[in-house]
Write an enzyme that holds these catalytic residues in place. Structure first.
Site, mmCIF file in Angstrom:
data_model
loop_
_atom_site.group_PDB
_atom_site.id
_atom_site.type_symbol
_atom_site.label_atom_id
_atom_site.label_comp_id
_atom_site.label_asym_id
_atom_site.label_seq_id
_atom_site.Cartn_x
_atom_site.Cartn_y
_atom_site.Cartn_z
ATOM 1 N N THR A 111 -21.733 6.561 2.570
ATOM 2 C CA THR A 111 -22.577 6.307 1.391
ATOM 3 C C THR A 111 -21.841 6.704 0.112
ATOM 4 O O THR A 111 -22.408 7.322 -0.775
ATOM 5 C CB THR A 111 -23.917 7.065 1.508
ATOM 6 O OG1 THR A 111 -23.625 8.459 1.701
ATOM 7 C CG2 THR A 111 -24.733 6.552 2.669
ATOM 8 N N GLY A 112 -20.556 6.361 0.035
ATOM 9 C CA GLY A 112 -19.750 6.638 -1.158
ATOM 10 C C GLY A 112 -19.892 5.524 -2.174
ATOM 11 O O GLY A 112 -20.945 4.883 -2.280
ATOM 12 N N HIS A 113 -18.815 5.269 -2.919
ATOM 13 C CA HIS A 113 -18.845 4.281 -3.997
ATOM 14 C C HIS A 113 -19.385 2.933 -3.520
ATOM 15 O O HIS A 113 -20.270 2.351 -4.132
ATOM 16 C CB HIS A 113 -17.431 4.048 -4.541
ATOM 17 C CG HIS A 113 -16.939 5.182 -5.360
ATOM 18 N ND1 HIS A 113 -16.179 6.203 -4.840
ATOM 19 C CD2 HIS A 113 -17.092 5.461 -6.665
ATOM 20 C CE1 HIS A 113 -15.893 7.052 -5.794
ATOM 21 N NE2 HIS A 113 -16.427 6.644 -6.912
ATOM 22 N N VAL A 114 -18.839 2.441 -2.416
ATOM 23 C CA VAL A 114 -19.196 1.099 -1.972
ATOM 24 C C VAL A 114 -20.479 1.125 -1.140
ATOM 25 O O VAL A 114 -21.400 0.337 -1.381
ATOM 26 C CB VAL A 114 -18.049 0.460 -1.151
ATOM 27 C CG1 VAL A 114 -18.448 -0.944 -0.710
ATOM 28 C CG2 VAL A 114 -16.761 0.415 -1.961
ATOM 29 N N GLY A 115 -20.541 2.034 -0.168
ATOM 30 C CA GLY A 115 -21.675 2.053 0.766
ATOM 31 C C GLY A 115 -23.011 2.233 0.058
ATOM 32 O O GLY A 115 -23.993 1.551 0.382
ATOM 33 N N LYS A 148 0.874 -1.179 0.000
ATOM 34 C CA LYS A 148 0.000 0.000 0.000
ATOM 35 C C LYS A 148 0.906 1.221 0.000
ATOM 36 O O LYS A 148 2.037 1.165 0.505
ATOM 37 C CB LYS A 148 -0.853 0.012 1.280
ATOM 38 C CG LYS A 148 -2.132 0.772 1.155
ATOM 39 C CD LYS A 148 -3.256 -0.092 0.616
ATOM 40 C CE LYS A 148 -4.551 0.675 0.554
ATOM 41 N NZ LYS A 148 -5.678 -0.159 0.123
HETATM 42 N N1 NAD Z 1 -13.642 1.318 -3.369
HETATM 43 C C1 NAD Z 1 -13.207 0.061 -3.234
HETATM 44 O O1 NAD Z 1 -13.167 -0.722 -4.181
HETATM 45 C C2 NAD Z 1 -12.766 -0.423 -1.874
HETATM 46 C C3 NAD Z 1 -12.133 -1.675 -1.770
HETATM 47 C C4 NAD Z 1 -11.752 -2.157 -0.514
HETATM 48 C C5 NAD Z 1 -12.010 -1.383 0.606
HETATM 49 N N2 NAD Z 1 -12.620 -0.154 0.476
HETATM 50 C C6 NAD Z 1 -12.841 0.624 1.683
HETATM 51 O O2 NAD Z 1 -14.247 0.887 1.816
HETATM 52 C C7 NAD Z 1 -14.459 2.175 2.377
HETATM 53 C C8 NAD Z 1 -15.362 2.976 1.454
HETATM 54 O O3 NAD Z 1 -14.742 3.089 0.170
HETATM 55 P P1 NAD Z 1 -15.400 3.991 -0.974
HETATM 56 O O4 NAD Z 1 -14.659 3.690 -2.223
HETATM 57 O O5 NAD Z 1 -16.867 3.842 -0.936
HETATM 58 O O6 NAD Z 1 -14.992 5.440 -0.480
HETATM 59 P P2 NAD Z 1 -15.703 6.829 -0.847
HETATM 60 O O7 NAD Z 1 -14.681 7.868 -0.601
HETATM 61 O O8 NAD Z 1 -16.376 6.747 -2.178
HETATM 62 O O9 NAD Z 1 -16.873 6.944 0.239
HETATM 63 C C9 NAD Z 1 -16.629 7.108 1.600
HETATM 64 C C10 NAD Z 1 -17.835 7.851 2.169
HETATM 65 O O10 NAD Z 1 -17.690 7.876 3.579
HETATM 66 C C11 NAD Z 1 -18.038 9.168 4.039
HETATM 67 N N3 NAD Z 1 -17.406 9.364 5.329
HETATM 68 C C12 NAD Z 1 -16.136 9.744 5.604
HETATM 69 N N4 NAD Z 1 -15.938 9.761 6.927
HETATM 70 C C13 NAD Z 1 -17.101 9.385 7.495
HETATM 71 C C14 NAD Z 1 -17.526 9.204 8.829
HETATM 72 N N5 NAD Z 1 -16.720 9.438 9.856
HETATM 73 N N6 NAD Z 1 -18.798 8.784 9.045
HETATM 74 C C15 NAD Z 1 -19.642 8.555 8.015
HETATM 75 N N7 NAD Z 1 -19.290 8.727 6.727
HETATM 76 C C16 NAD Z 1 -18.042 9.138 6.479
HETATM 77 C C17 NAD Z 1 -17.579 10.103 2.936
HETATM 78 O O11 NAD Z 1 -18.242 11.355 3.004
HETATM 79 C C18 NAD Z 1 -17.949 9.291 1.698
HETATM 80 O O12 NAD Z 1 -19.266 9.540 1.272
HETATM 81 C C19 NAD Z 1 -13.074 2.775 2.584
HETATM 82 O O13 NAD Z 1 -12.662 2.513 3.916
HETATM 83 C C20 NAD Z 1 -12.194 1.990 1.631
HETATM 84 O O14 NAD Z 1 -10.859 1.901 2.074
HETATM 85 C C21 NAD Z 1 -13.012 0.319 -0.726
#
Ligand code: NAD
Length: 355
Positions: A184-188, A86
């Site tokens: 509620t980003g990409h994954v949530g 990483k």
């Molecule tokens: N995108 C992937 O493919 C992937 C793969 C493995 C792990 N992850 C992990 O999953 C998580 C989400 O990834 P993503 O791509 O959806 O990220 P993202 O940046 O698209 O979404 C994250 C969301 O979380 C919100 N957020 C930040 N801090 C917060 C808090 N304290 N409380 C509530 N909401 C909060 C942000 O405003 C944002 O909407 C991350 O921890 C990432 O490391 C993602």
């Protein structure tokens, strides 16, 4: 073994927990970055580049090492031919750099990645994009995730893991299950949509209130918005952490009311003790590095030329893996995380013997 966990909250990094830790600096463009290569037993160290603000260089090193160690476990358990690594780039201000300034930092970072001669392969993580990966590649480095956003694939895998966790702990399907999604980003957002489509009652939380409101409205009847800081402690069946790392700590796990924790955020538990306390309280925690492997599986599918059916099967298999790990944990009186770490260690040991 490189995948040993560094101590939570420690002031000083345990540099020798990783095979290699590289600090990168160029004052002319304002670059400060850390590349942590945890373990290359299974292949080149693959893991995303995270670009965010850190309180100190030591904090950046610790984060890179912890996340790199999780990548070793993730790849080992998903049977992928990659090691764990990483990198983190230390942001200097509140807002992400854009335009020429951003390109200058990434180009220089790409030079440093190229120097690793392929033993470190970056991908997209928080704060970086497929376009950034293409810029890194333009400097002669190898990079993954330069075309497709892995988020939706990660979400499919997390949902398979969640269903398996619910089946194990509650003996039911998702219809009527109360799920709280933090982030509620990409994954949530994608995870929340899948759960709602199967009849789950979904509450969402985000520090970006407008984003959470919009998703709750889209999901419709029964869907609510909860305070992001209180999300882990709401009255629900499943808590899905999909935002930041280390939301569950030894100090706060007593407040968790969910029966299942299954989400995408890396490093959800701050320590093995937090996992042990949750287990003692009867909470089933699906290890994050098992649940969130969908993104790296999609990356590998692209490299290996898998068909859509092969990819879908591999994403669904995350659920089968969770079922096996939860059963093994119960049989051996371990936390699911310890059972999963043990499995990964066995795969690494076998690979070392075969070398
Ligand atoms: N995108 C992937 O493919 C992937 C793969 C493995 C792990 N992850 C992990 O999953 C998580 C989400 O990834 P993503 O791509 O959806 O990220 P993202 O940046 O698209 O979404 C994250 C969301 O979380 C919100 N957020 C930040 N801090 C917060 C808090 N304290 N409380 C509530 N909401 C909060 C942000 O405003 C944002 O909407 C991350 O921890 C990432 O490391 C993602």
């Amino acid at each position: 073994m490189g995948s040993q966990r560094t101590n939570p909250g420690q002031a000083d990094p345990e540099l020798f927990a990783s095979e290699q830790v590289i600090t990168c600096r160029d004052d002319t463009v304002g670059l400060r970055a850390v590349i942590a290569i945890d373990d290359t037993t299974l292949g080149p160290g693959f893991g995303g580049t995270r670009w965010r603000w850190y309180p100190s260089p030591a904090a950046a090193v610790v984060e890179a090492q912890r996340l790199a160690a999780a990548m070793t476990l993730k790849h080992a358990l998903a049977n992928l031919p990659y090691g764990g690594a990483k990198s983190v780039i230390m942001a200097t201000g509140d807002l992400p750099l854009q335009g020429a300034e951003r390109e200058a930092v990434l180009a220089r970072f790409g030079d440093f990645v190229a120097r690793t001669a392929g033993s470190y392969v970056p991908g997209v993580d928080m704060g970086t994009t497929p376009q950034d990966m293409r810029l890194i590649e333009s400097r002669g480095a190898r990079a993954f995730c330069d075309e497709v956003d892995p988020g939706p694939y990660t979400a499919r895998g997390v949902y398979a893991a969640m269903r398996a966790g619910v089946r194990h702990a509650l003996g039911r399907d998702m219809d009527g299950v109360r799920v709280t999604v933090q982030g509620t980003g990409h994954v949530g957002a994608s995870l929340a949509r899948q759960a709602a489509a199967d009849g789950a009652v979904v509450a969402v939380a985000d520090i970006d209130a407008a984003r959470a409101d919009a998703l709750a409205e889209e999901l419709g009847s029964g869907s609510t918005v909860v305070d992001p800081a209180e999300a882990p402690f709401t009255d629900c069946d499943v808590f899905a952490p999909c935002a930041i790392a280390r939301v569950l700590t030894v100090d706060n796990v007593g407040k968790v009311r969910a029966r299942v924790v299954a989400g995408a955020a890396n490093d959800t538990l701050d320590s093995p003790e937090a996992g042990a306390a949750l287990r003692a309280a009867g909470v089933t925690v699906v290890p994050d590095f098992v649940a969130n492997a969908g993104g790296v599986i999609q990356v590998h599918a692209g490299i290996a030329g898998w068909s859509d059916i092969q990819l879908s099967t591999a994403l669904e298999e995350i659920g089968d893996r969770v079922t096996d790990i939860l059963a093994e944990a119960e049989d051996r009186d371990l936390t699911p995380e310890d059972a999963a770490r043990d499995r990964a260690a066995r795969r690494l040991a076998t690979a070392r013997e075969d070398h």
